[in-house]
Design a protein around this motif. Sequence first.
Motif, mmCIF file in Angstrom:
data_model
loop_
_atom_site.group_PDB
_atom_site.id
_atom_site.type_symbol
_atom_site.label_atom_id
_atom_site.label_comp_id
_atom_site.label_asym_id
_atom_site.label_seq_id
_atom_site.Cartn_x
_atom_site.Cartn_y
_atom_site.Cartn_z
ATOM 1 N N MET A 156 43.668 39.871 51.503
ATOM 2 C CA MET A 156 44.157 39.692 50.260
ATOM 3 C C MET A 156 43.600 38.669 49.674
ATOM 4 S SD MET A 156 46.329 41.116 47.887
ATOM 5 C CE MET A 156 47.318 42.291 48.631
ATOM 6 N N SER A 157 42.965 38.513 48.401
ATOM 7 C CA SER A 157 42.478 37.495 47.650
ATOM 8 C C SER A 157 43.459 37.216 46.333
ATOM 9 C CB SER A 157 41.047 37.655 47.119
ATOM 10 O OG SER A 157 40.196 37.824 48.351
ATOM 11 N N LEU A 158 43.731 35.609 46.109
ATOM 12 C CA LEU A 158 44.526 35.522 44.960
ATOM 13 C C LEU A 158 43.588 34.700 44.002
ATOM 14 C CD1 LEU A 158 47.442 35.340 44.037
ATOM 15 C CD2 LEU A 158 47.647 33.315 45.274
ATOM 16 N N PHE A 159 43.741 35.098 42.865
ATOM 17 C CA PHE A 159 43.103 34.475 41.533
ATOM 18 C C PHE A 159 44.257 33.895 40.674
ATOM 19 C CE2 PHE A 159 39.643 37.122 42.483
ATOM 20 C CZ PHE A 159 38.556 36.251 42.399
ATOM 21 N N LEU A 160 43.969 32.657 40.280
ATOM 22 C CA LEU A 160 45.072 31.967 39.141
ATOM 23 C C LEU A 160 44.395 32.229 38.021
ATOM 24 C CD1 LEU A 160 46.823 28.562 39.560
ATOM 25 C CD2 LEU A 160 45.652 29.117 37.501
ATOM 26 N N LEU A 216 39.692 31.137 42.106
ATOM 27 C CA LEU A 216 39.960 31.731 43.550
ATOM 28 C C LEU A 216 40.978 30.734 44.207
ATOM 29 C CD1 LEU A 216 39.791 34.008 45.494
ATOM 30 C CD2 LEU A 216 37.739 33.154 46.255
ATOM 31 N N VAL A 217 42.080 30.980 44.413
ATOM 32 C CA VAL A 217 42.950 29.829 45.113
ATOM 33 C C VAL A 217 43.373 30.229 46.520
ATOM 34 C CG1 VAL A 217 43.718 29.228 42.918
ATOM 35 C CG2 VAL A 217 45.052 30.925 44.092
ATOM 36 N N GLU A 218 43.816 29.244 47.213
ATOM 37 C CA GLU A 218 44.655 29.425 48.573
ATOM 38 C C GLU A 218 46.175 29.104 48.340
ATOM 39 O OE1 GLU A 218 44.812 27.602 53.085
ATOM 40 O OE2 GLU A 218 43.088 26.945 51.574
ATOM 41 N N GLU A 219 47.099 29.630 48.670
ATOM 42 C CA GLU A 219 48.419 29.565 48.409
ATOM 43 C C GLU A 219 49.149 28.780 49.458
ATOM 44 O OE1 GLU A 219 52.677 31.586 46.907
ATOM 45 O OE2 GLU A 219 51.024 32.794 46.849
ATOM 46 N N LEU A 220 50.021 27.930 49.420
ATOM 47 C CA LEU A 220 50.759 27.257 50.664
ATOM 48 C C LEU A 220 51.988 27.059 50.013
ATOM 49 C CD1 LEU A 220 47.639 24.587 51.612
ATOM 50 C CD2 LEU A 220 48.690 26.809 53.178
ATOM 51 N N PRO A 221 52.913 26.505 50.785
ATOM 52 C CA PRO A 221 54.209 25.831 50.464
ATOM 53 C C PRO A 221 53.802 24.698 49.830
ATOM 54 C CG PRO A 221 54.500 26.828 52.853
ATOM 55 C CD PRO A 221 52.796 26.842 52.292
#
Length: 212
Positions: free
Chosen positions: A1-5, A90-95
Amino acid sequence: MSLFLLRYGELGLKAPGTRRRYEQRLADNLLERLTLAGIEARIEKMRGRFFAHIAESDDKNVASGVEPGSATDGAAGVLARTFGIVSLSLVEELPAELELLGNAAAKWGATLPQGASFAIRPRRTGSHSFTSQQLGADLGAAVLAQRPDLKVNLSAPEWALHAEVRDKRAFLFREVLPAVGGLPLHTQGKVLVHAENWRDLVAGWLLAKRGC
């Protein structure tokens, strides 16, 4: 799964009711365009931002021509050409925790060339125990602890790591890719373009960019 902002522009200046309507139309347009491209996706709305969750392809989709692993690249092109989006990453999500973000920044710093210059570009929205300035300083310190040969250059770095913290979620990214901007398609009235040459086509495209 890739995440775009995804960032939008002028529609954020509209009155609340109009803004909600335009945001919903933009979300629908994004999902429709990705579906037509054969890309499985989910669109998430957050104030001032959209997120596109892109499912990677395991098998070739014969109908759409999507090759395994190509969904992220294909999605970036579709998103960048969707009216209403001004830029994407293209982002990496973290807490939103400084220690976790520092570890991720150090991992990024380990990949940089010997003696390169870098900068941390922090941005924060919401209530946190740290300021944007502290966020940038802590992530920069984590990079230097891993790579003391690197140099900080805030004005013209060779490499930059963006850190955007929004409430309890944080997003790290390296690039801000430009998109077409404008207003979402179908937010304005219908027009008829009589196209005889490329100038007419450009005029039609510009009207579509205004939401027609």
